[in-house]
Design an enzyme around this catalytic site. Structure first.
Site, PDB file in Angstrom:
ATOM      1  N   CYS A   1       0.870  -1.180   0.000  1.00 23.43           N
ATOM      2  CA  CYS A   1       0.000   0.000   0.000  1.00 23.43           C
ATOM      3  C   CYS A   1       0.907   1.229   0.000  1.00 23.43           C
ATOM      4  O   CYS A   1       1.645   1.455   0.972  1.00 23.43           O
ATOM      5  CB  CYS A   1      -0.908  -0.008   1.221  1.00 23.43           C
ATOM      6  SG  CYS A   1      -2.001   1.418   1.251  1.00 23.43           S
TER       7      CYS A   1
ATOM      8  N   CYS B   1      -3.411   6.784  -5.025  1.00 22.56           N
ATOM      9  CA  CYS B   1      -3.145   5.340  -4.892  1.00 22.56           C
ATOM     10  C   CYS B   1      -1.702   5.019  -5.319  1.00 22.56           C
ATOM     11  O   CYS B   1      -1.382   5.021  -6.517  1.00 22.56           O
ATOM     12  CB  CYS B   1      -4.129   4.495  -5.699  1.00 22.56           C
ATOM     13  SG  CYS B   1      -4.017   2.741  -5.274  1.00 22.56           S
TER      14      CYS B   1
HETATM   15  O1  PYC Z   1      -1.872   3.732  -2.007  1.00 21.32           O
HETATM   16  O2  PYC Z   1      -1.367   1.729  -2.726  1.00 21.32           O
HETATM   17  C1  PYC Z   1      -2.146   2.530  -2.229  1.00 21.32           C
HETATM   18  C2  PYC Z   1      -3.497   2.062  -1.850  1.00 21.32           C
HETATM   19  C3  PYC Z   1      -4.030   0.821  -2.049  1.00 21.32           C
HETATM   20  C4  PYC Z   1      -5.320   0.850  -1.533  1.00 21.32           C
HETATM   21  C5  PYC Z   1      -5.551   2.113  -1.038  1.00 21.32           C
HETATM   22  N1  PYC Z   1      -4.419   2.840  -1.248  1.00 21.32           N
END
Ligand code: PYC
Length: 312
Positions: A88, A237
């Site tokens: 993550c 993300c």
């Molecule tokens: O930042 O990799 C990330 C992530 C995965 C799910 C929510 N954030």
């Protein structure tokens, strides 16, 4: 279950709850094995920490563990309202900033073990960090899926520490007012992938869906990311941006070392770059900011009707 000590942060809007004490005893094996033990025998800790009324659906948990390798600062096992994550990106930035807040990490480069490999984090200052993520790659390009109500959607399947389906075929503009429509559309894409048997290698579920579109404020791209439990990522993300870099590299659309500014649906940003890895994979570096928001002890009373959180 004893009281659980947590420190909350958000990374570019996306929350992370770092469990610093009172988590399950998972032994001292490799992180992938510890994640299995967590899921098989101690899942109540996950739902206790993240489900309502103590948490909410967008919150990602990170269990702070002792590392196996002496050159690592810590181990991290990430989880959410639906289960367990591989890596993550926003959570790693959040954990690094939180550990600095706790006086456990100084500016500089540190290594963290995760269930899918070791990552490095450079802590630049009290809020800013760069994650050197696991090797990321395009698995299948231009996959066409027939999606209920949307018609044919074409996208790439890529690994960035989690599995992603990335598509430019967004059903509407990627902006906050369209979050309900984007969420519904992304769920339909995910259902279509499942129905059609589209997976990663070895049948791995594609559990993150990413729509891309133009940025209204000059970033290279704006994205909407649906996470496995149905919440959208408030940040751009980190693992999704890593998967995006892998696709850009595979399509010859971004050279190694060049910056890529990825914007989230709420307008927050990560700056990303990659180096070339083995076999056409990329080694992503993702820079973002995090802020500590709370230090708390989560309690459970014998008479509490929701000892594992609602639904746990
Ligand atoms: O930042 O990799 C990330 C992530 C995965 C799910 C929510 N954030």
């Amino acid at each position: 279950m004893s009281p659980m000590r947590v420190v909350d942060s958000h990374t570019e809007g996306e929350p992370t709850r770092l469990v610093v004490a009172g988590g399950p005893d998972l032994g001292s094996g490799p992180l992938a094995e510890r994640r299995r033990i967590f899921a098989d025998r101690h899942d109540g800790f996950r739902t206790f920490a993240l489900n309502e009324p103590r948490g909410f659906d967008a919150m990602v948990g990170a269990l702070l563990c002792a590392p196996t390798a002496p050159d690592c600062a810590a181990g991290l096992i990430f989880f959410n309202n639906a289960g367990y994550l591989g890596m993550c990106g926003h959570g790693t930035i959040g954990a690094a900033v939180t550990l600095a807040h706790m006086g456990r990490l100084a500016p500089g480069i540190h290594r963290f073990e995760t269930p899918v490999g070791t990552v490095a984090v450079e802590l630049h200052d009290r809020n800013t960090a760069t994650v050197a993520n696991v090797s990321s790659f395009l698995h299948r390009g231009s996959v066409r899926v027939a999606v209920d109500g949307l018609g044919t959607v074409t996208g790439d399947v890529a690994w960035g520490g989690n599995w992603f389906f990335l598509t430019e075929d967004a059903p509407c503009a990627i902006e906050p007012g369209n979050i309900p429509a984007l969420t519904e559309a992304a769920k339909r894409v995910k259902d279509a992938l499942t129905r059609g048997g589209t997976t990663g290698p070895d049948g791995a579920e594609i559990d993150h869906i990413e729509f891309f579109g133009p940025s209204p404020s000059g970033a290279d791209s704006r994205s909407f990311v649906l996470c496995p439990g149905g919440a959208y990522d408030r940040s751009p993300c980190g693992t999704g941006t890593s998967a995006k870099l892998a696709c850009l590299a595979a399509h010859g659309a971004l050279p190694p070392g060049a910056p890529w500014v990825q914007e989230s649906v709420i307008g927050t940003r990560f700056t990303a770059r990659y180096d070339c890895g083995a076999g056409g994979a990329v080694l992503p570096r993702i820079t973002g900011r995090a802020w500590v928001t709370a230090e708390a002890t989560l309690l459970r009373d014998r008479s509490d009707p929701f000892p594992h959180g609602i639904g746990g």
